[in-house]
Design a protein around this motif. Structure first.
Motif, PDB file in Angstrom:
ATOM      1  N   GLU A  98      42.749  20.088  39.363  1.00 51.83           N
ATOM      2  CA  GLU A  98      43.024  19.019  40.442  1.00 51.83           C
ATOM      3  C   GLU A  98      42.186  18.053  40.147  1.00 51.83           C
ATOM      4  N   ILE A  99      41.046  18.598  40.419  1.00 53.36           N
ATOM      5  CA  ILE A  99      39.305  17.817  40.307  1.00 53.36           C
ATOM      6  C   ILE A  99      40.298  16.921  39.347  1.00 53.36           C
ATOM      7  N   ASN A 100      40.055  18.000  38.006  1.00 53.11           N
ATOM      8  CA  ASN A 100      40.014  17.154  37.097  1.00 53.11           C
ATOM      9  C   ASN A 100      40.763  16.405  36.538  1.00 53.11           C
ATOM     10  N   GLN A 101      42.073  15.972  37.124  1.00 59.80           N
ATOM     11  CA  GLN A 101      43.158  15.061  36.346  1.00 59.80           C
ATOM     12  C   GLN A 101      42.328  13.658  37.450  1.00 59.80           C
ATOM     13  N   GLN A 102      41.575  13.611  38.467  1.00 59.90           N
ATOM     14  CA  GLN A 102      41.322  12.606  39.074  1.00 59.90           C
ATOM     15  C   GLN A 102      39.278  11.615  38.476  1.00 59.90           C
ATOM     16  N   GLU A 103      39.318  11.375  38.076  1.00 62.21           N
ATOM     17  CA  GLU A 103      38.076  10.923  37.972  1.00 62.21           C
ATOM     18  C   GLU A 103      37.122  10.567  39.184  1.00 62.21           C
ATOM     19  N   ALA A 104      38.001   9.808  40.290  1.00 65.42           N
ATOM     20  CA  ALA A 104      37.234  10.100  41.517  1.00 65.42           C
ATOM     21  C   ALA A 104      36.253  11.546  42.494  1.00 65.42           C
ATOM     22  N   LEU A 105      37.148  12.344  42.102  1.00 65.79           N
ATOM     23  CA  LEU A 105      36.665  13.404  42.680  1.00 65.79           C
ATOM     24  C   LEU A 105      35.770  14.497  41.658  1.00 65.79           C
ATOM     25  N   LYS A 106      35.890  14.867  40.358  1.00 63.25           N
ATOM     26  CA  LYS A 106      34.936  15.190  39.514  1.00 63.25           C
ATOM     27  C   LYS A 106      33.596  13.669  39.963  1.00 63.25           C
ATOM     28  N   ARG A 107      33.899  12.578  40.249  1.00 67.62           N
ATOM     29  CA  ARG A 107      32.106  11.769  40.246  1.00 67.62           C
ATOM     30  C   ARG A 107      31.262  12.475  41.845  1.00 67.62           C
ATOM     31  N   GLU A 108      32.846  12.730  42.527  1.00 69.38           N
ATOM     32  CA  GLU A 108      31.889  13.220  44.019  1.00 69.38           C
ATOM     33  C   GLU A 108      31.507  14.742  44.012  1.00 69.38           C
ATOM     34  N   VAL A 109      31.874  15.310  42.729  1.00 71.59           N
ATOM     35  CA  VAL A 109      31.816  16.470  43.163  1.00 71.59           C
ATOM     36  C   VAL A 109      29.973  16.899  42.030  1.00 71.59           C
ATOM     37  N   GLU A 110      30.655  16.062  40.460  1.00 74.62           N
ATOM     38  CA  GLU A 110      28.700  15.875  41.303  1.00 74.62           C
ATOM     39  C   GLU A 110      27.738  15.067  42.360  1.00 74.62           C
ATOM     40  N   ARG A 111      27.791  13.769  42.236  1.00 74.74           N
ATOM     41  CA  ARG A 111      27.380  13.039  43.070  1.00 74.74           C
ATOM     42  C   ARG A 111      27.029  14.353  44.958  1.00 74.74           C
ATOM     43  N   ALA A 112      28.336  15.171  45.191  1.00 73.42           N
ATOM     44  CA  ALA A 112      28.115  16.218  46.481  1.00 73.42           C
ATOM     45  C   ALA A 112      27.448  17.352  45.892  1.00 73.42           C
ATOM     46  N   LEU A 113      27.355  17.856  44.932  1.00 75.33           N
ATOM     47  CA  LEU A 113      26.069  19.307  45.132  1.00 75.33           C
ATOM     48  C   LEU A 113      24.721  18.865  44.604  1.00 75.33           C
ATOM     49  N   VAL A 114      24.610  17.094  45.253  1.00 73.71           N
ATOM     50  CA  VAL A 114      22.452  17.496  44.387  1.00 73.71           C
ATOM     51  C   VAL A 114      22.515  16.925  45.968  1.00 73.71           C
ATOM     52  N   ILE A 115      21.677  18.098  46.623  1.00 72.77           N
ATOM     53  CA  ILE A 115      21.283  17.498  48.088  1.00 72.77           C
ATOM     54  C   ILE A 115      20.448  17.807  48.413  1.00 72.77           C
ATOM     55  N   ARG A 116      19.593  17.200  49.750  1.00 71.63           N
ATOM     56  CA  ARG A 116      18.352  17.862  50.170  1.00 71.63           C
ATOM     57  C   ARG A 116      17.743  19.437  50.321  1.00 71.63           C
ATOM     58  N   THR A 117      16.656  19.653  50.335  1.00 70.83           N
ATOM     59  CA  THR A 117      16.707  21.480  50.895  1.00 70.83           C
ATOM     60  C   THR A 117      17.471  22.166  50.746  1.00 70.83           C
ATOM     61  N   PRO A 118      18.624  22.536  49.038  1.00 69.78           N
ATOM     62  CA  PRO A 118      19.163  23.335  49.209  1.00 69.78           C
ATOM     63  C   PRO A 118      18.973  24.752  49.239  1.00 69.78           C
ATOM     64  N   PRO A 119      19.914  25.258  49.470  1.00 73.19           N
ATOM     65  CA  PRO A 119      19.750  27.107  49.976  1.00 73.19           C
ATOM     66  C   PRO A 119      19.126  27.150  48.772  1.00 73.19           C
ATOM     67  N   GLU A 120      18.340  28.762  48.434  1.00 72.99           N
ATOM     68  CA  GLU A 120      18.127  29.511  47.120  1.00 72.99           C
ATOM     69  C   GLU A 120      18.925  29.813  46.171  1.00 72.99           C
ATOM     70  N   ASP A 121      20.120  29.721  46.549  1.00 76.83           N
ATOM     71  CA  ASP A 121      20.957  30.499  46.173  1.00 76.83           C
ATOM     72  C   ASP A 121      21.853  29.590  45.882  1.00 76.83           C
ATOM     73  N   TRP A 122      21.902  28.339  46.361  1.00 76.85           N
ATOM     74  CA  TRP A 122      22.918  27.036  45.823  1.00 76.85           C
ATOM     75  C   TRP A 122      23.220  27.141  43.810  1.00 76.85           C
ATOM     76  N   PRO A 123      22.399  27.240  43.396  1.00 78.72           N
ATOM     77  CA  PRO A 123      22.505  26.545  42.241  1.00 78.72           C
ATOM     78  C   PRO A 123      23.589  28.410  41.653  1.00 78.72           C
ATOM     79  N   GLU A 124      23.061  29.596  42.412  1.00 80.60           N
ATOM     80  CA  GLU A 124      24.541  30.553  41.355  1.00 80.60           C
ATOM     81  C   GLU A 124      25.101  30.474  42.043  1.00 80.60           C
TER      82      GLU A 124
END
Length: 624
Positions: free
Chosen positions: A564-590
């Motif tokens: 469903e995410i892959n079908q909508q550019e707006a959703l893909k773009r929001e995943v890109e944006r939202a994953l980059v956060i202030r002070t992420p937990p140490e296990d965030w990349p994992e």
């Protein structure tokens, strides 16, 4: 600034040449603030070759296309091989020749255009006009294509024109903007017709040119100016009404400024068409027919929308902005609705917060038809988002405040925290219709949320409804009230209520919230509700425990969810944006990597896979 430092010459058949500056900035903060170093045309061409790619951004009418023409002439006189292409033409060529509008397909098309140019120098320059004329879904592929083009040929320089908006670019890009026409240049050109009340309008090259050449009564509002322009070219009042409807219909049908000629002639009649072609209001320029300047088409579509408030909703706004790619049309709608300015702004706010911010800035520089109290309310809501954990949101609202020409915006941009913003709002006396909003907004962090919040979250007043969502997010909420908010995700509730509920729940890291959000996403058919769900799930993952974080990303990595995410550019773009956060937990990349890996695996092209590789790399490196 002496006139010798002004670098760009507006040259047309309507007026004598006049100058305004090309300004090269270090970053988007500079560009949005109009700060940087002034370059001559030759210096700017050298910058394009040294960087390989330059993004030239400015507001509508600022002279982007004219500047490209002057650059082309200057480069050609130096023997540089020059090619010019519109973004729309490049996309059409990529689709026709390479059967792909992917970055690589567009790059192949642009390379063919660049290599076909003639000149004595080994250096070549490709000028690409109109990134602002394509949807926000397509713009990243165009920029990636230009980046690829510069990597392929080190003798090539590329310049792309665009509206003022922060783009996600590598540090390889050069950034530039166009400054306003200085007052002394305006006075010199207009003579006794110069009016300080017109300064904002006549500082824009397109309007200064037309003001100089027009014998019509001078107007300070762009819409009045455009109306006078059409009437002054033998278009009657009745014919203008027909044109407005046809222009809106073209945007609705094509999502493009290129005209479907047969349909347009059917809509307006051959007689009006012949007038437009005769007076060069419609031109071809080697591509599909279009209006000689996009602001003319924008004005016509805006005039139709202004007279049809039943269209003041997502569908109508999406049509005239090409799904939020450009907001120029909305500014001209606002100009034509002085008695309904607040109502229009609130409906735009319910559709797109950043479009509302743009309208506020345009209104402040123009007719000032929006009530001051509503301006304060929306700017305050923007300012609160400066402290959002998602870096892209914080950056975008800061940009919106930065370009707003008021001391209030600058004050809010300096506010040290949310409490300082609510304290400022608490001290102000608001009009009656905003007092309920004020009482809601000024509540302090960790104040208890009461039963009334559930009702106002469902309010038909978009300002009060969205403000309540924001305030609940910083309140203490009982399990009973949280359950009631979760129930608002149900399809029996209106779309705005479901979206607000999804947004609200992002502040509450609990298993039952996650389960309800995931279930909502899998059954929901509305894009923007799902947009809110995706964002909130990532927020909950960031704030929750390790176990909850793992649970969320495992659920989001499910094939149905990722598809469903892959079908909508707006959703893909929001995943890109939202994953980059202030002070992420140490296990965030994992754990975030679980979702990124699935998005990569289910991508349909190499370019799409590269997109997710870049996101993964940014998370590993802790890059914003």
């Amino acid at each position: 600034m002496s006139e010798s430092h002004l670098s760009t010459i507006w040259d047309s058949t309507h007026s004598p040449p006049f100058k305004y500056p090309i300004i090269v900035g270090r970053d988007f903060d500079d560009i949005l603030s109009g700060k940087g170093q002034i370059f001559t045309l030759r210096e700017f061409i050298r910058l394009a070759h040294s960087k390989g790619r330059v993004l030239l951004q400015a507001r509508g009418g600022a002279g982007k296309s004219v500047t490209l023409s002057k650059i082309a002439k200057s480069a050609a006189s130096a023997g540089i091989r020059v090619s010019e292409v519109s973004v729309l033409s490049a996309l059409a060529q990529a689709g026709a020749r390479h059967e792909s509008n992917s970055a690589l397909g567009i790059a192949d098309s642009l390379m063919e255009t660049a290599t076909s140019a003639s000149g004595s120098s080994k250096e070549s320059l490709i000028l690409i006009d109109g990134l602002n004329e394509v949807s926000s879904d397509m713009a990243p592929a165009v920029l990636d294509a230009v980046d690829e083009l510069a990597l392929r040929d080190l003798q090539l320089g590329a310049i792309v024109t665009d509206r003022l908006v922060r783009r996600d670019l590598s540090g390889r890009w050069g950034l530039a903007t166009l400054g306003p026409v200085p007052e002394r240049v305006q006075r010199k050109l207009l003579g006794e017709r110069y009016d300080s009340a017109l300064h904002e309008l006549s500082s824009i090259p397109y309007y200064l040119d037309r003001l100089h050449s027009s014998n019509l009564e001078t107007k300070s509002i762009r819409s009045d100016f455009h109306r006078g322009f059409f009437l002054g070219h033998s278009i009657s009042h009745d014919e203008l009404e027909v044109l407005c409807e046809a222009a809106f219909s073209q945007y609705e049908t094509t999502s493009s400024r290129e005209l479907l000629v047969d349909k347009f002639i059917d809509d307006i009649g051959k007689e009006i068409w012949n007038k437009l072609v005769r007076d060069q209001i419609i031109v071809e320029d080697g591509s599909a027919p279009r209006f000689s300047h996009h602001l003319l088409h924008d004005y016509l579509a805006a005039s139709y929308l202004a007279k049809h408030p039943e269209l003041w909703a997502r569908k109508g706004f999406d049509i005239v902005t090409f799904r939020a790619a450009s907001f120029d049309v909305l500014a001209m709608v606002l100009e034509q609705c002085p008695s309904q300015a607040d109502d229009l702004l609130l409906k735009v706010y319910d559709w797109n917060l950043y479009a509302a911010a743009y309208l506020l800035a345009e209104d402040r520089m123009g007719a000032r038809q929006v009530s001051e109290d509503l301006e304060v309310a929306i700017l305050s809501l923007l300012a609160e988002k400066r402290f959002d954990r998602i870096i892209a949101t914080s950056t975008q609202v800061s940009d919106a405040l930065r370009v707003h020409p008021s001391e209030l915006a600058h004050l809010l941009l300096r506010a040290p925290g949310v409490d300082a913003i609510t304290d400022f709002v608490a001290q102000r006396q608001f009009l009656d219709f905003l007092q309920a909003w004020q009482r809601t907004f000024i509540r302090k962090r960790n104040d208890p949320s009461g039963p009334a919040d559930i009702d106002t979250l469902q309010s038909e007043d978009p300002l009060l409804g969205w403000t309540t969502a924001a305030v609940i997010r910083r309140s203490r909420v009982s399990d009973e009230h949280l359950q009631k908010i979760r129930k608002l995700l149900g399809l029996s509730h209106p779309q705005p209520v479901r979206w607000r509920a999804a947004h609200t729940l992002g502040a509450f890291p609990a298993t039952e919230v996650v389960d309800d959000l995931v279930s909502c996403f899998l059954r929901e058919k509305d894009l923007w509700v799902n947009y809110g769900v995706v964002r909130s799930l990532i927020e909950v993952a960031a704030a929750g425990s390790t176990d909850l974080r793992e649970r969320i990303f495992e659920r989001m990595s499910n094939v149905d969810f990722v598809s469903e995410i892959n079908q909508q550019e707006a959703l893909k773009r929001e995943v890109e944006r939202a994953l980059v956060i202030r002070t992420p937990p140490e296990d965030w990349p994992e754990f975030a990597g679980l979702l990124i890996e699935q998005l990569w695996a289910l991508s349909e092209s190499v370019e799409a896979q590269d997109r997710w590789r870049r996101v993964a790399r940014r998370l590993r490196r802790g890059e914003p």
